[in-house]
Design a protein around this motif. Structure first.
Motif, mmCIF file in Angstrom:
data_model
loop_
_atom_site.group_PDB
_atom_site.id
_atom_site.type_symbol
_atom_site.label_atom_id
_atom_site.label_comp_id
_atom_site.label_asym_id
_atom_site.label_seq_id
_atom_site.Cartn_x
_atom_site.Cartn_y
_atom_site.Cartn_z
ATOM 1 N N UNK A 86 0.822 -1.219 0.000
ATOM 2 C CA UNK A 86 0.000 0.000 0.000
ATOM 3 C C UNK A 86 0.863 1.279 0.000
ATOM 4 N N UNK A 87 2.164 1.081 0.144
ATOM 5 C CA UNK A 87 3.063 2.237 0.237
ATOM 6 C C UNK A 87 3.505 2.668 -1.181
ATOM 7 N N UNK A 88 3.683 3.940 -1.366
ATOM 8 C CA UNK A 88 4.082 4.422 -2.707
ATOM 9 C C UNK A 88 5.476 3.906 -3.063
ATOM 10 N N UNK A 89 5.706 3.775 -4.333
ATOM 11 C CA UNK A 89 6.936 3.155 -4.826
ATOM 12 C C UNK A 89 8.182 3.806 -4.240
ATOM 13 N N UNK A 90 8.108 5.129 -4.129
ATOM 14 C CA UNK A 90 9.312 5.855 -3.682
ATOM 15 C C UNK A 90 9.600 5.623 -2.187
ATOM 16 N N UNK A 91 8.515 5.411 -1.439
ATOM 17 C CA UNK A 91 8.723 5.200 0.009
ATOM 18 C C UNK A 91 9.014 3.754 0.381
ATOM 19 N N UNK A 92 8.723 2.856 -0.579
ATOM 20 C CA UNK A 92 8.875 1.424 -0.266
ATOM 21 C C UNK A 92 10.208 1.038 0.371
ATOM 22 N N UNK A 93 11.369 1.477 -0.242
ATOM 23 C CA UNK A 93 12.648 1.054 0.361
ATOM 24 C C UNK A 93 12.802 1.546 1.793
ATOM 25 N N UNK A 94 12.350 2.771 2.043
ATOM 26 C CA UNK A 94 12.478 3.348 3.378
ATOM 27 C C UNK A 94 11.676 2.546 4.412
ATOM 28 N N UNK A 95 10.422 2.261 4.001
ATOM 29 C CA UNK A 95 9.553 1.514 4.914
ATOM 30 C C UNK A 95 10.085 0.086 5.126
ATOM 31 N N UNK A 96 10.491 -0.509 4.030
ATOM 32 C CA UNK A 96 11.045 -1.872 4.114
ATOM 33 C C UNK A 96 12.233 -1.918 5.053
ATOM 34 N N UNK A 97 13.085 -0.935 4.925
ATOM 35 C CA UNK A 97 14.287 -0.891 5.772
ATOM 36 C C UNK A 97 13.893 -0.734 7.245
ATOM 37 N N UNK A 98 12.900 0.150 7.463
ATOM 38 C CA UNK A 98 12.444 0.367 8.842
ATOM 39 C C UNK A 98 11.892 -0.929 9.440
ATOM 40 N N UNK A 99 11.070 -1.644 8.629
ATOM 41 C CA UNK A 99 10.524 -2.921 9.125
ATOM 42 C C UNK A 99 11.649 -3.863 9.545
ATOM 43 N N UNK A 100 12.664 -3.978 8.713
ATOM 44 C CA UNK A 100 13.789 -4.869 9.047
ATOM 45 C C UNK A 100 14.512 -4.427 10.310
ATOM 46 N N UNK A 101 14.717 -3.130 10.417
ATOM 47 C CA UNK A 101 15.394 -2.598 11.606
ATOM 48 C C UNK A 101 14.619 -2.929 12.874
ATOM 49 N N UNK A 102 13.295 -2.676 12.765
ATOM 50 C CA UNK A 102 12.462 -2.929 13.952
ATOM 51 C C UNK A 102 12.483 -4.408 14.336
ATOM 52 N N UNK A 103 12.351 -5.269 13.322
ATOM 53 C CA UNK A 103 12.368 -6.717 13.626
ATOM 54 C C UNK A 103 13.660 -7.105 14.352
ATOM 55 N N UNK A 104 14.776 -6.587 13.841
ATOM 56 C CA UNK A 104 16.068 -6.908 14.472
ATOM 57 C C UNK A 104 16.143 -6.334 15.893
#
Ligand code: PHE
Length: 338
Positions: free
Chosen positions: A50-68
């Motif tokens: 649901x996230x815009x293409x440009x924000x996808x990498x940022x959000x994806x990175x945040x998700x990974x950071x939070x999981x770790x």
């Protein structure tokens, strides 16, 4: 950027929850809640679309950071639980197998008493308590054994202070109960008695007796025989025979010593019965009217019988124990066997 903002909130909430979790169980729940297959972080991954293409990498990175981050916070929390348990258990390794505490059981003498009392209770006898520290009245006088009576010798006695003594027979219970209660009576009493005998394989300064007695109008000798025969057959076995030998006790008249046929060799003669085929197990008789006088019963109206047996000896016979001292040494290797 909605998901991005949401993740910031999740971050805050998760940190607080992990840090404040009070227990292993609660921590497990938090772990499932955030990192589980159907957990919040997995949900966020699904929502990435649901996230815009440009924000996808940022959000994806945040998700990974939070999981770790959550994973390592949970690990830290687990370690803190382990540490506090360690300090609570004095740095002992609580994962080592424990020392098993053995469960105890009744002493063989107590077992024997319970079994015997049980038989008499089923015949209608009431089991009672009686004191071990007594006066001469209860141990002797009321039982028709006056001061200078030669039979007093048979009941050698430990005297304590103030004219008190350690009872040398459970017959004291006859007086204790008759004094308090009125016939009809059917009483059984088990307890310790004391005699200053030299200790050897068959004598102890302290041992157990069971006393039984029955008082009512019209009690006769055959009632005594009937009750004892029932007991002997139940306790020693159906095939056991009884033998009454005339004897003397000051508190019964007539009196008898009672033998049972040796249940070990079937009366053929063996080491236990000293090759006689008979074992002496009881003293008994009809209660002496003088005893009734002492407790103020009308001896023209009431009659009764009484009997007494040594429990240690019966227990020794039953289990083939050849030394009475074993009962009182509290050696677990011996006691374990019962
Ligand atoms: N009290 C007697 C003894 O210790 C046993 C006994 C009890 C005898 C009751 C007769 C009646 O030897």
């Amino acid at each position: 950027m909605k998901l991005f903002e949401k993740l910031k909130d999740i971050d805050k909430a998760a940190i607080k929850e992990i840090v404040e979790t009070p227990s292993w169980d609660a921590l497990e729940q938090v772990k499932i809640k955030y990192l589980g297959r159907k957990g919040i972080m997995q949900d966020a991954i699904k929502n990435i679309k649901s996230v815009s293409k440009k924000d996808k990498p940022k959000v994806g990175q945040l998700i990974n950071e939070l999981k770790n981050k959550f994973t390592s916070l949970i690990k830290e929390k687990e370690q803190s639980f382990i540490d506090s348990e360690r300090s609570m258990f004095g740095n002992k390794d609580i994962t080592l197998p424990g020392v098993k505490k053995e469960i105890g059981h009744n002493h063989p003498l107590i077992k024997t008493i319970d079994e015997i009392i049980d038989i008499f209770v089923r015949m209608g006898f009431k089991s009672v308590d009686a004191p071990e520290v007594e006066t001469e009245f209860y141990n002797f006088e009321a039982l028709n054994i006056p001061k200078d009576h030669p039979s007093r010798e048979t009941f050698h006695t430990f005297y304590v202070e103030n004219g008190m003594l350690l009872r040398s027979q459970t017959s004291t219970a006859q007086i204790r109960i008759m004094e308090k209660e009125k016939p009809p009576l059917q009483i059984i009493h088990a307890g310790k008695v004391y005699r200053p005998d030299a200790v050897d394989a068959s004598h102890s300064f302290m041992f157990y007796q069971i006393e039984g007695f029955m008082v009512d109008e019209g009690i006769v000798f055959s009632d005594l025989k009937g009750v004892l025969e029932k007991f002997a057959k139940e306790y020693f076995g159906e095939e056991v025979k009884m033998r009454f030998r005339p004897h003397y006790f000051p508190f019964t008249e007539p009196s008898a010593e009672i033998d049972i046929s040796c249940f070990i060799c079937g009366a053929k003669g063996c080491r236990v019965c000293s090759h006689k085929g008979w074992l002496e197990v009881l003293g008994a008789g009809m209660i002496n009217p003088k005893v009734f006088d002492a407790v103020k019963y009308d001896s023209r109206k009431y009659t009764g019988f009484a009997f007494g047996m040594g429990i240690d000896r019966i227990c020794m016979l039953k289990y083939g124990i050849d030394n009475i001292r074993l009962f009182y040494e509290n050696d677990v290797r011996f006691l374990k066997q019962f």
